[in-house]
Design an enzyme around this catalytic site. Structure first.
Site, PDB file in Angstrom:
ATOM      1  N   THR A 127       0.810  -1.223   0.000  1.00 36.95           N
ATOM      2  CA  THR A 127       0.000   0.000   0.000  1.00 36.95           C
ATOM      3  C   THR A 127       0.843   1.273   0.000  1.00 36.95           C
ATOM      4  O   THR A 127       1.940   1.304   0.575  1.00 36.95           O
ATOM      5  CB  THR A 127      -0.906   0.008   1.256  1.00 36.95           C
ATOM      6  OG1 THR A 127      -1.416   1.332   1.455  1.00 36.95           O
ATOM      7  CG2 THR A 127      -0.169  -0.404   2.511  1.00 36.95           C
ATOM      8  N   GLU A 129       0.252   3.621   1.793  1.00 36.61           N
ATOM      9  CA  GLU A 129       0.361   4.063   3.198  1.00 36.61           C
ATOM     10  C   GLU A 129       1.767   3.802   3.745  1.00 36.61           C
ATOM     11  O   GLU A 129       2.160   4.402   4.744  1.00 36.61           O
ATOM     12  CB  GLU A 129      -0.665   3.336   4.072  1.00 36.61           C
ATOM     13  CG  GLU A 129      -2.091   3.805   3.884  1.00 36.61           C
ATOM     14  CD  GLU A 129      -2.345   5.224   4.383  1.00 36.61           C
ATOM     15  OE1 GLU A 129      -1.812   5.599   5.436  1.00 36.61           O
ATOM     16  OE2 GLU A 129      -3.072   5.950   3.694  1.00 36.61           O
ATOM     17  N   TYR A 151      -1.409   0.522  10.812  1.00 41.00           N
ATOM     18  CA  TYR A 151      -1.712  -0.172   9.548  1.00 41.00           C
ATOM     19  C   TYR A 151      -0.497  -0.123   8.624  1.00 41.00           C
ATOM     20  O   TYR A 151      -0.052  -1.157   8.099  1.00 41.00           O
ATOM     21  CB  TYR A 151      -2.921   0.492   8.879  1.00 41.00           C
ATOM     22  CG  TYR A 151      -3.167   0.057   7.449  1.00 41.00           C
ATOM     23  CD1 TYR A 151      -3.877  -1.107   7.175  1.00 41.00           C
ATOM     24  CD2 TYR A 151      -2.692   0.814   6.367  1.00 41.00           C
ATOM     25  CE1 TYR A 151      -4.107  -1.517   5.863  1.00 41.00           C
ATOM     26  CE2 TYR A 151      -2.924   0.411   5.054  1.00 41.00           C
ATOM     27  CZ  TYR A 151      -3.626  -0.750   4.814  1.00 41.00           C
ATOM     28  OH  TYR A 151      -3.840  -1.160   3.516  1.00 41.00           O
ATOM     29  N   LYS A 155       1.856  -3.247   7.349  1.00 37.15           N
ATOM     30  CA  LYS A 155       1.964  -3.530   5.915  1.00 37.15           C
ATOM     31  C   LYS A 155       3.415  -3.459   5.440  1.00 37.15           C
ATOM     32  O   LYS A 155       3.810  -4.135   4.489  1.00 37.15           O
ATOM     33  CB  LYS A 155       1.105  -2.539   5.125  1.00 37.15           C
ATOM     34  CG  LYS A 155      -0.379  -2.875   5.134  1.00 37.15           C
ATOM     35  CD  LYS A 155      -0.673  -4.060   4.199  1.00 37.15           C
ATOM     36  CE  LYS A 155      -2.156  -4.294   4.037  1.00 37.15           C
ATOM     37  NZ  LYS A 155      -2.457  -5.385   3.093  1.00 37.15           N
TER      38      LYS A 155
HETATM   39  P1  NDP Z   1     -11.377  -4.807   2.315  1.00 36.68           P
HETATM   40  O1  NDP Z   1     -11.339  -4.289   3.711  1.00 36.68           O
HETATM   41  O2  NDP Z   1     -12.577  -4.513   1.474  1.00 36.68           O
HETATM   42  O3  NDP Z   1     -11.185  -6.413   2.349  1.00 36.68           O
HETATM   43  C1  NDP Z   1     -10.340  -7.028   3.279  1.00 36.68           C
HETATM   44  C2  NDP Z   1     -10.638  -8.512   3.263  1.00 36.68           C
HETATM   45  O4  NDP Z   1      -9.790  -9.191   4.208  1.00 36.68           O
HETATM   46  C3  NDP Z   1     -12.075  -8.878   3.660  1.00 36.68           C
HETATM   47  O5  NDP Z   1     -12.517  -9.910   2.799  1.00 36.68           O
HETATM   48  C4  NDP Z   1     -11.916  -9.422   5.076  1.00 36.68           C
HETATM   49  O6  NDP Z   1     -12.920 -10.344   5.446  1.00 36.68           O
HETATM   50  C5  NDP Z   1     -10.578 -10.126   4.940  1.00 36.68           C
HETATM   51  N1  NDP Z   1      -9.960 -10.461   6.216  1.00 36.68           N
HETATM   52  C6  NDP Z   1      -9.841  -9.667   7.300  1.00 36.68           C
HETATM   53  N2  NDP Z   1      -9.195 -10.337   8.287  1.00 36.68           N
HETATM   54  C7  NDP Z   1      -8.921 -11.575   7.808  1.00 36.68           C
HETATM   55  C8  NDP Z   1      -8.283 -12.707   8.345  1.00 36.68           C
HETATM   56  N3  NDP Z   1      -7.789 -12.705   9.582  1.00 36.68           N
HETATM   57  N4  NDP Z   1      -8.141 -13.814   7.559  1.00 36.68           N
HETATM   58  C9  NDP Z   1      -8.639 -13.836   6.302  1.00 36.68           C
HETATM   59  N5  NDP Z   1      -9.276 -12.778   5.738  1.00 36.68           N
HETATM   60  C10 NDP Z   1      -9.407 -11.667   6.487  1.00 36.68           C
HETATM   61  O7  NDP Z   1     -10.051  -4.289   1.586  1.00 36.68           O
HETATM   62  P2  NDP Z   1      -9.791  -3.976   0.034  1.00 36.68           P
HETATM   63  O8  NDP Z   1     -10.438  -4.993  -0.800  1.00 36.68           O
HETATM   64  O9  NDP Z   1     -10.065  -2.536  -0.201  1.00 36.68           O
HETATM   65  O10 NDP Z   1      -8.215  -4.131  -0.047  1.00 36.68           O
HETATM   66  C11 NDP Z   1      -7.622  -5.396  -0.354  1.00 36.68           C
HETATM   67  C12 NDP Z   1      -6.197  -5.401   0.157  1.00 36.68           C
HETATM   68  O11 NDP Z   1      -5.453  -4.352  -0.457  1.00 36.68           O
HETATM   69  C13 NDP Z   1      -6.059  -5.172   1.670  1.00 36.68           C
HETATM   70  O12 NDP Z   1      -4.956  -5.927   2.104  1.00 36.68           O
HETATM   71  C14 NDP Z   1      -5.744  -3.695   1.768  1.00 36.68           C
HETATM   72  O13 NDP Z   1      -5.046  -3.393   2.952  1.00 36.68           O
HETATM   73  C15 NDP Z   1      -4.903  -3.493   0.528  1.00 36.68           C
HETATM   74  N6  NDP Z   1      -4.905  -2.170  -0.047  1.00 36.68           N
HETATM   75  C16 NDP Z   1      -6.102  -1.558  -0.342  1.00 36.68           C
HETATM   76  C17 NDP Z   1      -6.114  -0.309  -0.913  1.00 36.68           C
HETATM   77  C18 NDP Z   1      -7.394   0.345  -1.292  1.00 36.68           C
HETATM   78  O14 NDP Z   1      -7.368   1.557  -1.580  1.00 36.68           O
HETATM   79  N7  NDP Z   1      -8.504  -0.346  -1.348  1.00 36.68           N
HETATM   80  C19 NDP Z   1      -4.853   0.418  -1.187  1.00 36.68           C
HETATM   81  C20 NDP Z   1      -3.666  -0.373  -0.937  1.00 36.68           C
HETATM   82  C21 NDP Z   1      -3.706  -1.600  -0.372  1.00 36.68           C
HETATM   83  P3  NDP Z   1     -14.113  -9.873   6.430  1.00 36.68           P
HETATM   84  O15 NDP Z   1     -14.935  -8.918   5.627  1.00 36.68           O
HETATM   85  O16 NDP Z   1     -14.797 -11.132   6.778  1.00 36.68           O
HETATM   86  O17 NDP Z   1     -13.429  -9.211   7.598  1.00 36.68           O
HETATM   87  P1  GDP Z   2      -6.700   5.869   3.657  1.00 37.86           P
HETATM   88  O1  GDP Z   2      -5.906   6.736   2.757  1.00 37.86           O
HETATM   89  O2  GDP Z   2      -6.461   4.414   3.445  1.00 37.86           O
HETATM   90  O3  GDP Z   2      -6.594   6.247   5.094  1.00 37.86           O
HETATM   91  O4  GDP Z   2      -8.240   6.047   3.177  1.00 37.86           O
HETATM   92  P2  GDP Z   2      -9.476   6.815   3.837  1.00 37.86           P
HETATM   93  O5  GDP Z   2     -10.501   6.924   2.771  1.00 37.86           O
HETATM   94  O6  GDP Z   2      -9.884   6.181   5.112  1.00 37.86           O
HETATM   95  O7  GDP Z   2      -8.903   8.260   4.191  1.00 37.86           O
HETATM   96  C1  GDP Z   2      -8.353   9.105   3.201  1.00 37.86           C
HETATM   97  C2  GDP Z   2      -8.110  10.480   3.792  1.00 37.86           C
HETATM   98  O8  GDP Z   2      -9.372  11.097   4.064  1.00 37.86           O
HETATM   99  C3  GDP Z   2      -7.319  10.507   5.095  1.00 37.86           C
HETATM  100  O9  GDP Z   2      -6.360  11.536   4.996  1.00 37.86           O
HETATM  101  C4  GDP Z   2      -8.359  10.887   6.144  1.00 37.86           C
HETATM  102  O10 GDP Z   2      -7.834  11.649   7.245  1.00 37.86           O
HETATM  103  C5  GDP Z   2      -9.278  11.772   5.316  1.00 37.86           C
HETATM  104  N1  GDP Z   2     -10.631  11.903   5.886  1.00 37.86           N
HETATM  105  C6  GDP Z   2     -11.263  13.070   6.170  1.00 37.86           C
HETATM  106  N2  GDP Z   2     -12.463  12.816   6.699  1.00 37.86           N
HETATM  107  C7  GDP Z   2     -12.616  11.469   6.748  1.00 37.86           C
HETATM  108  C8  GDP Z   2     -13.657  10.620   7.214  1.00 37.86           C
HETATM  109  O11 GDP Z   2     -14.698  11.043   7.692  1.00 37.86           O
HETATM  110  N3  GDP Z   2     -13.449   9.267   7.081  1.00 37.86           N
HETATM  111  C9  GDP Z   2     -12.295   8.761   6.545  1.00 37.86           C
HETATM  112  N4  GDP Z   2     -12.158   7.443   6.422  1.00 37.86           N
HETATM  113  N5  GDP Z   2     -11.287   9.547   6.132  1.00 37.86           N
HETATM  114  C10 GDP Z   2     -11.433  10.885   6.226  1.00 37.86           C
END
Ligand code: NDP
Ligand code: GDP
Length: 322
Positions: A127, A129, A151, A155
């Site tokens: 990520t 992040e 987080y 990661k």
């Molecule tokens: P989501 O939060 O939508 O999905 C996370 C998934 O992980 C869910 O299916 C969740 O299941 C599962 N999970 C959580 N804990 C466990 C566990 N202990 N064992 C097995 N499965 C588990 O995330 P995204 O789809 O948005 O992201 C996918 C990946 O990419 C994540 O690793 C995220 O950190 C990373 N990422 C995402 C970005 C984004 O902008 N979306 C950016 C960069 C990286 P359940 O719902 O049951 O908890």
């Molecule tokens: P992130 O980049 O994975 O932390 O994705 P988020 O969508 O959670 O947050 C993106 C940015 O939006 C961060 O800088 C947060 O501080 C900002 N932010 C401002 N207001 C909010 C809020 O109400 N919820 C979330 N999730 N983020 C917020």
């Protein structure tokens, strides 16, 4: 030819659902490792119409026994490790859990591959992040990391252990350093979806306002369906590597709000309220990625700009709520 089998951890999440659809379209047998939960977590798979075409294997990445059992039972050729506690904000409330899933969970999967399936190809969901307090205005694979949340720190361990297993054991392990990516399937706790859901509620007269935190932060937002295609492309390369996946365009939360409200013909300044209580203990102020390596080596490029993406999300939320 026998079917390729892909295992996706985190298949019920946003990316898991889009990746499952992409791999099914390519003819893969798709298996999803997912924890047994008390409530229904399959809504995204249902919404994309793929729930009945995949196989669910109950397990947890923090439970090594379940990981080994599933690897042995399905012998996947490709393993996509998407499982995570993925919400940055929650990682300050649950730092140990975040480390267990995001860091230890990753080494569990890698160790399972080393022991049982050393020929399998592995994708790690890294990520932007990890760049945190960014050490360069535009971040590439060469930019030093400086995570700013539990987080991001967890990661970063997962990223380096992926590199380490590649270098130590010759595993085909790649790490995708993905910048924020969104879609109508994004979790409601993330800022884009929180806003598009609010836009739909306000448009339909169900709500008046939405309360947000820091509006000055900037993110490089892309479309999740594009980003899962990059994951697949990484595992088709002869050699594993690390890739930044981003659009190269960064936007403030404030401008993102303006675009989302404009799509519904609303003025964001009349509906957005700021509560400093929602500010994070340490903020990632600005992220902007350079995906040149992915463009050159993977032939990957983003297809969807932020205004179009927010339009898709607002329209989907209007349909859900109508
Ligand atoms: P989501 O939060 O939508 O999905 C996370 C998934 O992980 C869910 O299916 C969740 O299941 C599962 N999970 C959580 N804990 C466990 C566990 N202990 N064992 C097995 N499965 C588990 O995330 P995204 O789809 O948005 O992201 C996918 C990946 O990419 C994540 O690793 C995220 O950190 C990373 N990422 C995402 C970005 C984004 O902008 N979306 C950016 C960069 C990286 P359940 O719902 O049951 O908890
Ligand atoms: P992130 O980049 O994975 O932390 O994705 P988020 O969508 O959670 O947050 C993106 C940015 O939006 C961060 O800088 C947060 O501080 C900002 N932010 C401002 N207001 C909010 C809020 O109400 N919820 C979330 N999730 N983020 C917020």
């Amino acid at each position: 030819m026998t079917k390729q089998t892909a295992l996706i951890t985190g298949i019920t999440g946003q990316d898991g659902a889009y990746l499952a659809r992409l791999l099914l379209d390519k003819g893969y047998r798709v298996v999803g490792l997912t924890p047994r939960r008390g409530s229904d977590t399959m809504w995204r798979l249902r919404e994309l119409g793929v729930l009945h075409d995949i196989e669910i294997a109950y397990g947890d990445v923090t439970d090594m026994g379940s990981v080994l059992g599933i690897l042995g039972r399905f012998t996947p050729n490709e393993i996509y490790n998407l499982a995570a506690q993925s919400f940055v904000g929650a990682s300050w409330d649950q730092p140990t859990h975040t480390a267990d899933v995001n860091a230890i969970g990753t080494v569990n999967v890698l160790e399972g591959i080393r022991q049982r399936l050393p020929e399998a190809r592995f994708y790690q969901a890294s990520t932007s992040e990890m760049f945190g307090m960014a050490q360069s205005p535009v971040q590439s694979e060469k930019t030093p990391f400086y995570p700013r949340s539990p987080y991001g720190v967890a990661k970063l361990y997962a990223h380096w252990i992926t590199v380490n297993y590649r270098e130590s054991f010759g595993i085909h392990a790649s790490s995708g350093i993905l910048f924020n990516h969104e879609s109508p399937l994004r979790g409601i706790e993330f800022v884009t979806r929180k806003v598009t859901d609010a836009v739909a509620r306000i448009k339909l007269g169900k709500s008046e306002q939405v309360t947000l935190g820091n509006l000055d932060a900037q993110r490089d937002w892309g479309y999740a369906a594009d980003y899962v295609d990059a994951m697949w492309r990484m595992l088709q390369q002869p050699d594993p590597s690390d890739y930044v996946i981003a659009t190269g365009v960064t936007t403030t939360i404030r401008d993102m709000c303006r675009l989302a409200f404009e799509h519904a013909g609303l003025d964001w300044t009349r509906h957005v309220v700021v509560d400093t209580g929602l500010f994070r203990p340490a903020e990632v102020d600005v992220l902007c990625g350079d995906a040149s390596k992915a463009r050159e080596r993977l032939g990957w490029r983003p297809t969807t700009g932020l205004a179009q993406l927010l339009g898709l999300m607002v329209d989907a939320d209007l349909r859900r709520l109508a």
